[in-house]
Design a protein around this motif. Structure first.
Motif, mmCIF file in Angstrom:
data_model
loop_
_atom_site.group_PDB
_atom_site.id
_atom_site.type_symbol
_atom_site.label_atom_id
_atom_site.label_comp_id
_atom_site.label_asym_id
_atom_site.label_seq_id
_atom_site.Cartn_x
_atom_site.Cartn_y
_atom_site.Cartn_z
ATOM 1 N N GLY B 902 0.812 -1.215 0.000
ATOM 2 C CA GLY B 902 0.000 0.000 0.000
ATOM 3 C C GLY B 902 0.838 1.254 0.000
ATOM 4 O O GLY B 902 0.325 2.355 -0.206
ATOM 5 N N HIS B 904 3.416 3.830 -1.691
ATOM 6 C CA HIS B 904 3.562 4.205 -3.094
ATOM 7 C C HIS B 904 5.034 4.413 -3.434
ATOM 8 O O HIS B 904 5.861 4.661 -2.566
ATOM 9 C CB HIS B 904 2.734 5.454 -3.407
ATOM 10 C CG HIS B 904 1.281 5.143 -3.569
ATOM 11 N ND1 HIS B 904 0.587 5.343 -4.740
ATOM 12 C CD2 HIS B 904 0.384 4.602 -2.700
ATOM 13 C CE1 HIS B 904 -0.666 4.953 -4.586
ATOM 14 N NE2 HIS B 904 -0.825 4.511 -3.358
ATOM 15 N N LEU B 956 0.766 7.318 5.592
ATOM 16 C CA LEU B 956 -0.153 6.926 6.664
ATOM 17 C C LEU B 956 0.618 6.371 7.858
ATOM 18 O O LEU B 956 0.195 6.527 8.998
ATOM 19 C CB LEU B 956 -1.154 5.884 6.161
ATOM 20 C CG LEU B 956 -2.045 6.306 5.000
ATOM 21 C CD1 LEU B 956 -3.061 5.222 4.703
ATOM 22 C CD2 LEU B 956 -2.763 7.609 5.300
ATOM 23 N N MET C 131 -4.341 1.146 2.684
ATOM 24 C CA MET C 131 -3.059 1.872 2.661
ATOM 25 C C MET C 131 -2.818 2.458 1.270
ATOM 26 O O MET C 131 -2.416 3.611 1.122
ATOM 27 C CB MET C 131 -1.909 0.912 2.987
ATOM 28 C CG MET C 131 -1.833 0.516 4.427
ATOM 29 S SD MET C 131 -1.129 1.846 5.422
ATOM 30 C CE MET C 131 -1.219 1.089 7.028
ATOM 31 N N ARG C 132 -3.019 1.633 0.273
ATOM 32 C CA ARG C 132 -2.791 2.091 -1.100
ATOM 33 C C ARG C 132 -3.680 3.299 -1.397
ATOM 34 O O ARG C 132 -3.231 4.313 -1.915
ATOM 35 C CB ARG C 132 -3.116 0.949 -2.076
ATOM 36 C CG ARG C 132 -2.918 1.336 -3.514
ATOM 37 C CD ARG C 132 -3.419 0.252 -4.450
ATOM 38 N NE ARG C 132 -3.297 0.716 -5.828
ATOM 39 C CZ ARG C 132 -3.977 0.215 -6.850
ATOM 40 N NH1 ARG C 132 -4.815 -0.777 -6.655
ATOM 41 N NH2 ARG C 132 -3.825 0.701 -8.059
ATOM 42 N N ARG C 133 -4.953 3.181 -1.025
ATOM 43 C CA ARG C 133 -5.901 4.268 -1.263
ATOM 44 C C ARG C 133 -5.530 5.511 -0.460
ATOM 45 O O ARG C 133 -5.486 6.625 -0.988
ATOM 46 C CB ARG C 133 -7.310 3.783 -0.895
ATOM 47 C CG ARG C 133 -8.417 4.791 -1.053
ATOM 48 C CD ARG C 133 -9.753 4.136 -0.710
ATOM 49 N NE ARG C 133 -10.031 3.027 -1.616
ATOM 50 C CZ ARG C 133 -10.775 3.134 -2.714
ATOM 51 N NH1 ARG C 133 -11.350 4.278 -3.010
ATOM 52 N NH2 ARG C 133 -10.966 2.095 -3.491
ATOM 53 N N GLY C 134 -5.263 5.299 0.813
ATOM 54 C CA GLY C 134 -4.945 6.440 1.679
ATOM 55 C C GLY C 134 -3.698 7.172 1.209
ATOM 56 O O GLY C 134 -3.630 8.414 1.228
ATOM 57 N N ASN C 135 -2.718 6.420 0.761
ATOM 58 C CA ASN C 135 -1.494 7.068 0.268
ATOM 59 C C ASN C 135 -1.728 7.784 -1.052
ATOM 60 O O ASN C 135 -1.128 8.836 -1.304
ATOM 61 C CB ASN C 135 -0.363 6.047 0.159
ATOM 62 C CG ASN C 135 0.274 5.785 1.514
ATOM 63 O OD1 ASN C 135 0.650 6.725 2.210
ATOM 64 N ND2 ASN C 135 0.360 4.524 1.906
ATOM 65 N N ALA C 136 -2.598 7.214 -1.892
ATOM 66 C CA ALA C 136 -2.941 7.921 -3.139
ATOM 67 C C ALA C 136 -3.587 9.262 -2.797
ATOM 68 O O ALA C 136 -3.315 10.291 -3.422
ATOM 69 C CB ALA C 136 -3.871 7.065 -3.989
ATOM 70 N N ALA C 144 -5.971 11.910 4.968
ATOM 71 C CA ALA C 144 -6.248 10.492 5.196
ATOM 72 C C ALA C 144 -5.376 10.029 6.342
ATOM 73 O O ALA C 144 -4.218 10.437 6.455
ATOM 74 C CB ALA C 144 -5.937 9.676 3.948
#
Lengths: 98, 980, 416
Positions: B902, B904, B956, C131-136, C144
């Motif tokens: 998750g 990037h 995050l 996590m992927r979404r929040g980081n995007a 986020a």
């Protein structure tokens, strides 16, 4: 139609036993052009009225069936096996409850 | 005897006193009382506060439409807010509390809102509270939220049990008043399967609220006899305390039956409420009619109530709501109340009739025709009413006022399937729409208002329906002494109002609000509802809607029919999460699937984790493992050094047979399967028709026409359904059969350098490298022919590995034998670590957006086949363009750096922005082989970027580490290119 | 009349008799620059921004029923911008930014309340996706946060975090997400558009599109022909039916989504919370009702009403997630019909028919998009060119293989 589905093999069964895949569109021939394939995969008639759909009796006979139903009134219009091996059940053939 | 209980009469059990508390004070009632009737008997008229102005309110009805007398019942996990005191039966030590008041019901600070009411007109909040901007969330809204709402939610989880089930019948009768009883008698006697329900504790509907004489008996005795006959019939199910909530497609009706809501201590493990889903051949809707309140200033003072409610309290519960009452009406029905009240010794000060002529009246009460009430006096209890007759005004001292504004048929069920009710000018009421014959309204809901008319209507409609269902039914008869036909009543609205005349009691919508809404453009009935909140309270406008519609019509200068109603929607009365859930919550929210090795894993210290419906062992805790990571690393290193066994039974297993099996597999998979030799296994991708990978797995050819397919755990069901669809719809002519055998086989992966040696000690056949090389598959036996097994030489770890499938029941003992031969059990965490070390993919990588080429398997896609699912779409420009995200490995540069899935990927030196996003990490793990964090990532143009250093950024978790893009095969890199 | 505390006070003193209509009820003119088909949130917002941003005021919004009678009046009021893909995320973030200033902009209190949304996760796969979404989101500067299990417990103590079936392991939180008084959005945009000269024509159904030489020149309606230089569809739920009038077939199926409101209670749930194992989400309105819902009913439907099995499923998920809901009662259920597109993302584009524009395919996410949809659609109509933020929301993306599939569910609308 949305509480009970008339399976051509099993009779009226609760809707919870089924899943649906949407419009009963027929797969084009392998040699069809890309526009035909795009149409098949992505475009839909989406009528407000009678509509033929693929349903799967997942928690029953495991057959794919084509259900005709009205998308506005949910009125039942008939079902048949997707492979055409079971006779069409039409609402007029339904017998009395007794 | 409590002050307002009559010495005789009513259907309560005077031999069984019941004590209960309301706001901490103890009261006594009788078995058969509702909370409302018992409180009224005790002289308690203040039962609640309204929503907006916190006005003192008393009980308005004696049934489901109650807008005012809402209470919290019970304590702890059984605390139930907003319970209608009119529907709640009392039981010993029932604990009721008033709500939406502070500090007490009697003295409520919130009532100050009433003083501000000129500024709190309909929709005022849309026009203000906007400045300063931050004040809405910080000041205004918190205040509004706190003031709003009614009761309080339960304090903890609910200890009670609920259930749900199906019922099937020829005729469902909703309501057991005269029409419902007649319908059920007709059907029951004809032998039809009947379900008849009534929402109250006793049957009879409005009939048992009267002093009518039927077949020479009292109404109550008549009802009792009819119920006894019906209950005696084996084909009739009679349910009281049961409400028909909603009417769904195909004549399926949702009922809620309150089995133990009226008892002090519900029996454990028996449902307190049941949701019945009734599949009915026909529905007779005998739901009766709701009395309408009249619109006049002060029509909400405690002591003012519907005439039909007062009559019910009088005759069903033996309660005099007042000792000196007035009746305000626009129709004949309330005169019966006047007569019965006088017969019970209650003084009726006057009957105030809006009409110029009254029906014949022989009682003592004065009848004031052409009159209306223009004001009431008394704050928390009615003291007097002001009556205007022509130019003359007089004030009558009374302690209760009954009002009747006519009747509205209870058409809800018939209107829940998008058909609108139809205005009937003669009856001045909305009637049920034509429902295509599946549901028939009967009795007062159909405008047959007198008991005789209702009974006859119920009988006739049932016979008609039964005939259509194929039954030979006779029409039941009953002779009601009172032959006066029901008198349809008009709708009466005042010319003008001084003060507040409430339309929607609970939400405090009053006469002027409706006019304001129309003036501001909210003249559509739906807009008016939304703007004023009329009809949006817990009673959903049962009392208020028709008056509101009439006011809108008047303001718009059009007919009531033109205004129409708002949309009727489920549920007729509110229904709890508990009832709708039955037992399907918590542990039973979803079924549990257990591998044949579930208990085996538990016995070996397996820490289980849910995986879809399954549970799988994460790792096996052993003495000496300091934590989870220690267990996982121990397992990984032990497998790579020796051998391990992992339960992979949850993988989907599908057996495919038939002469066309190969042809079928070729259509399903994007790679070639037709030429797979017997005894060989092959990895493959199935695509969706849009060309994107759907699932991957290994399929082995065990015989000429026998294939054994494996799918991922999550896609076992979808793949089978997909195969059935493809076979049945696309290619029904193929002679192929397939069946899920996921539950039939226990399957184990045995991986590690010693794997072959361990298995060779158990398998009867020769499985040496020479005869059983990589990607072999065959049926074998174990223990000298005792156990049939299927053996596959495949690997998901980069190690020498096999999978062996044995009949499910043999799983534990075969697993024991494998452990005894030297394999250690390992869980899905070690499995995942090893697959990532080797760069194998799962659905974390196959994310529904990437192509086969993105995943690096471009060469697997068959160029030979002219058709397979997905072939025709995967070459679209967007799916083959340059710079798509491609699967690569990523490795942290420093051993102490950690990154997670998750995160990037960014170029070093780039600004953090969406435009600069290079991709993301799909999976990551700490590798005990690499001794650092590794992962797989989808990176733009990734395969051309091997060796590039990048940032792996996770805002995050606040991590931002340097990593290098590398081959997906971390194991090979770590071992300098060695492959398994 | 400008709305303010003072106007409420002064009108209150005068018995509230002087309030004016919030919008006129004009007869249609023979010809407009732009006709918008559909007086829902998106149509009204488009009209508002056409007038406000582009000075195009000779505009009619044609509504077959009353304004806001579609999904803007029938949803669960949630706004958020927690999107993953770069074709979506900046668009929804624009929308959230517009929401943040909307009330002062159109002088109407829509009760925009940034209470936050918490998407719970229950396993490693869901955590990784969050996590992927929040980081995007964070890459685009959108707020986020990731909550671990203990943070979830502190944030919403009423959740059964350790529940026996699908324990909660964490959650993705967007603080700026929230809820809006949905009807007021339609009314605020309508009032704002009307005051700038836009004609809002209710109870007028479009029955056909008149074409001359391949170009659209106006609409046939139940109140006669109305001419227009440009016609813009904004009839989500019924997009296919309107498009059919122009001979267009869309990548859309119409499905029904149910939602529910409970009886009102004292404040209990402060944010929007979604339960990822069972398609359940819940928030609490300012009036006290719990507003909640689940998945679509799964079959094509224009019926604006749902089936019982989904009602039950929603209750089961709700009670599992929050055991204290058990005795709370459903007050009302309703169903909205929505355009389910083939990749779960919307379409804002020109059509192959000249002067005809389309805005559709919002699936069940149209409400939160209302301001940005209006903003970008107005831009497209005014400039005959897509707004930069909707450049991936094109009609031809399916033929070209440029799907915007947030969930990766593929061309099966009922799986989005």
């Amino acid at each position: 139609m949305a509480s009970l589905i008339d399976c051509p093999h099993c009779g009226k069964r609760p809707r919870e036993e089924f899943t649906t895949l949407g419009s009963a569109v027929t797969r084009p021939s392998p040699s069809a052009d890309s526009e035909t394939w795009t149409d098949y995969v992505y475009l839909r008639d989406n009528p407000r009225g009678m509509h033929d759909e693929f349903w799967h009796h997942a928690d029953g006979c495991r057959r794919w069936i084509v259900v005709s139903r009205n998308t506005f009134t949910h009125e039942f219009g008939g079902t048949r096996d997707a492979a055409g091996i079971a006779p069409m059940i039409s609402p007029t053939e339904k017998t009395s409850q007794k | 005897m409590t002050p307002y209980r009559l010495s005789t009469g009513g259907l309560i059990d005077r031999k069984r006193p019941v004590s209960f508390t309301f706001d901490g004070k103890q009261y006594e009632g009788f078995a058969g009382d509702t909370l409302a009737s018992a409180l009224l008997a005790n002289g308690v008229s203040l039962m609640g506060r309204s929503f907006k102005y916190h006005r003192p309110r008393g009980v308005m009805t004696a049934g489901a439409a109650e807008p005012n007398a809402l209470m919290e019942i019970g304590t702890g996990g059984r605390r139930e807010p907003n319970t209608r005191a009119t529907m709640q039966e009392i039981y010993p030590d029932l604990h009721a509390t008033s709500q939406n008041r502070w500090p007490s019901l009697d003295f409520d600070i919130g009532a100050a809102n009433s003083l501000l009411s000129p500024f709190l007109s309909a929709g005022f909040y849309y026009k203000t509270f906007m400045w300063p901007k931050s004040f809405w969330e910080k000041v205004y809204e918190p205040f509004i939220r706190k003031a709003a709402g009614l009761g309080r939610i339960a304090e903890e989880a609910d200890p009670d049990t609920y259930g749900k089930a199906w019922l099937h019948c020829d005729l469902l009768v909703a309501g057991s008043g005269p029409a419902g009883l007649a319908a059920a008698l007709a059907a029951g006697r004809a032998g039809a399967k009947v379900v008849i329900v009534d929402e109250h504790a006793i049957a009879g509907g409005h009939l048992v609220d009267t002093r009518e004489v039927v077949d020479g008996k009292s109404a109550q005795a008549f009802v009792e006899d009819a119920v006894a006959e019906l209950r005696g019939l084996p084909n009739v199910t009679f349910k009281t305390r049961t409400t028909a909530l909603a009417w769904y497609d195909d004549n399926v009706v949702a009922l809620v039956e309150r089995k133990q809501k009226h008892v002090a201590a519900p029996e454990a493990n028996r449902a307190v409420e049941i949701l019945w889903r009734v599949a009915a051949g026909h529905v007779i809707m005998a739901t009766g009619a709701e009395e309408r309140p009249l619109v006049f200033a002060g029509n909400d003072v405690p002591g003012v109530m519907l005439a039909s409610a007062m009559r019910r309290y009088l005759n069903r519960f033996g309660v005099a709501v007042g000792r000196n009452i007035a009746i305000f009406t626009n129709n004949d029905s309330a005169y019966a109340l006047a007569a019965e009240a006088e017969a019970s010794g209650i003084t009726v000060a006057a009957i105030i009739d809006t009409r110029s002529t009254a029906p014949s009246w022989t009682g003592r009460a004065r009848v004031l025709t052409g009159s209306e009430i223009i004001a009431t006096q008394g704050g928390k209890a009615l003291k007097s009413v002001t009556v205007r007759t022509g130019a003359k005004e007089e004030t009558l001292s009374v302690d209760a006022l009954a009002m009747s504004g006519g009747f509205s048929p209870i058409v809800h069920l018939a209107c829940q399937r998008q058909q609108k009710p139809v205005w009937n000018e003669d009856l001045q009421a909305f009637l049920a729409p034509d429902t295509n014959g599946a549901l028939t309204p009967a009795g007062s809901v159909a405008g047959a208002y007198s008991s005789q008319q209702a009974f006859n209507d119920g009988a006739d409609k049932a016979v008609e329906a039964l005939t259509r269902l194929g039954f030979d039914a006779a029409t039941p008869a009953a002779d009601f002494a009172d032959k006066t036909p029901g008198n349809p009543s008009g709708l009466w609205l005042p010319g003008d109002v001084k003060g507040k005349a409430f339309i929607d009691y609970q939400n405090d919508v009053h006469y002027k609000d409706i006019g304001l809404a129309v003036r501001e453009g909210f003249d559509h009935v739906e807009l008016a509802k939304r703007y004023t909140t009329n009809g949006m309270a817990t009673d959903q406008g049962k009392l208020s809607n028709i008056n509101a519609i009439a006011l809108i019509a008047r303001a718009r200068g059009c007919s009531i029919a033109e205004v129409g109603t708002t949309t009727y929607r489920p549920f007729y009365t509110p229904v709890s999460f508990a009832t709708l859930s039955g037992t399907h919550y918590g542990t039973h929210f979803a079924p549990v699937r257990s591998s044949p090795l579930h208990a085996w894993s538990l016995a070996r210290g397996g820490e289980m984790v849910d995986a879809g419906l399954w549970y799988r062992p994460m790792y096996y805790k052993q003495a000496g493992d300091t934590d989870m990571m220690a267990s996982i690393n121990r397992e990984v290193l032990a497998v790579r050094a020796g051998a391990g066994i992992c339960d992979v039974s949850t993988l989907g297993k599908i057996e495919v047979t038939g002469p066309d099996a190969a042809k079928f597999l070729d259509l399903l998979y994007c790679n070639d399967f037709g030429k797979l030799a017997v005894g060989r296994a092959r990895y493959g991708f199935m695509l969706r028709e849009d060309g994107i990978p759907f699932d991957d797995g290994t399929t082995s050819r065990l015989g000429e026409n026998v294939y054994f397919m494996t799918t991922t755990t999550a896609y076992a069901g979808p793949v089978l359904a997909h195969m059935e669809f493809c076979h049945q719809q696309h290619w029904p002519d193929l002679d192929v059969r397939f069946v899920s055998v996921s539950d039939q086989w226990a399957q184990m992966a045995i991986a590690g350098p010693r794997a072959r040696e361990i298995l060779a000690s158990l398998v009867d056949e020769d499985i040496s490298e020479e005869v059983f090389p990589f990607l072999s598959a065959k049926e074998v036996t174990l223990g000298s022919g005792v156990v049939n097994a299927r053996l596959f030489r495949i690997s998901f770890s980069g190690e020498l590995a096999f999978e062996i499938a044995v009949p499910a029941g043999y799983g534990p003992s075969v697993a024991d034998a494998i452990v005894a031969a030297g394999a250690i059990p390992y869980g899905v965490e070690a499995l995942n670590t090893m697959r990532l070390e080797k760069g194998y993919i799962t659905h974390a990588e196959m994310n529904g957006m990437v192509t086969v080429a993105d995943l690096g398997f471009d060469r697997m896609v068959s160029r030979r086949k002219d058709d397979f699912v997905g072939k025709h779409m995967f070459g679209r420009e967007g799916l083959v363009r340059e710079n798509r995200e491609q699967l690569v490995g990523v490795r942290a540069l420093k051993a102490e750096d950690r990154f997670t899935a998750g995160a990037h990927v960014l170029k070093i030196g780039d600004q953090v922005s969406l435009e600069n996003d290079q991709g993301y990490v799909t999976s990551s793990v700490w590798s005990p082989v690499v001794k650092g964090y590794i992962g797989l990532a989808l990176v733009k143009g990734g395969r051309n970027r091997i060796g590039e250093k990048v940032r792996v950024w996770n805002a995050l978790l606040g991590t931002d580490v340097e990593a290098v893009i590398c081959s997906t095969d971390h194991l090979a890199e770590a071992n300098g290119g060695k492959n398994a | 009349m400008k709305y303010s505390a003072l106007s409420v006070f002064l009108n209150g003193l005068r018995g509230n008799t002087a309030w004016q209509k919030m919008w006129r009820a004009p007869d249609p003119k023979p010809q407009y620059d732009v006709i918008i088909i559909g007086g829902g949130g998106h149509g009204l917002a488009t009209a508002y921004y056409l007038a406000k941003n582009h000075g195009i005021t000779n505009v009619a919004v044609i509504e077959k029923s009353y304004i806001g009678s579609g999904n803007v009046g029938r949803n669960t009021t949630i706004i958020r911008s927690n999107y993953l893909l770069e074709g979506n995320n900046p668009f929804y973030e624009l929308s959230l930014k517009l929401w943040e200033g909307l009330e002062q902009d159109f002088n109407y209190n829509a009760m925009i309340s940034q209470r936050g949304i918490l998407n719970l996760v229950h396993n490693d796969g869901q955590r990784d996706a969050a996590m992927r979404r929040g980081n995007a989101m964070r890459l685009h500067g959108v707020d986020a946060e990731y909550f671990d299990k203990e943070a979830v417990r502190r944030f919403a103590p009423y959740l059964d975090v350790d529940q026996s079936r699908f324990p909660i392991v964490g959650g993705l939180f967007q603080p700026r997400a929230g809820t809006v008084r949905h009807d007021a959005v339609a009314w605020g945009f309508a009032r704002g558009a009307d005051s700038r000269g836009v004609d809002i024509i209710q109870n007028c159904e479009v029955t056909g599109l008149r074409r001359e030489g391949g170009r659209v020149v106006g609409v046939e309606t139940t109140r006669g022909f109305i001419g227009a230089r440009k016609v813009a569809m904004a009839a989500a739920g019924n997009s296919s039916r309107v498009a059919e009038m122009a001979g267009l077939k869309l990548p859309i199926e119409t499905h029904v989504l149910q939602a529910f409101v409970s009886e009102g209670i004292k404040p209990f749930i402060d944010s929007v919370i979604t339960y990822s194992m069972g398609h359940f989400y819940i928030s609490q309105s300012d009036k006290g009702g719990l507003v909640f819902g689940g998945d679509i009913d799964m079959y094509n439907s224009y019926a604006q009403r749902g089936n019982l099995s989904m009602v039950e499923h929603v209750a089961e998920a709700g009670k599992t997630m929050i055991p204290r809901l058990s005795r709370m009662r459903y007050l009302r259920s309703w169903g909205g019909v929505m355009d389910m597109s083939m990749d779960g993302s919307p379409i804002i584009d020109k059509t192959p028919v000249e002067n005809l524009f389309i805005n559709c395919g919002w699936c069940y996410g149209g409400f939160k998009a209302t301001p940005a949809s209006g903003w970008c659609y107005a831009h497209l109509i005014a400039n005959d060119a897509p707004h930069p933020l909707t450049r991936q929301m094109r009609l031809d993306r399916f033929a070209r293989g440029n799907m915007l599939d947030e969930e990766g569910s593929g061309p099966t609308p009922n799986r989005h």
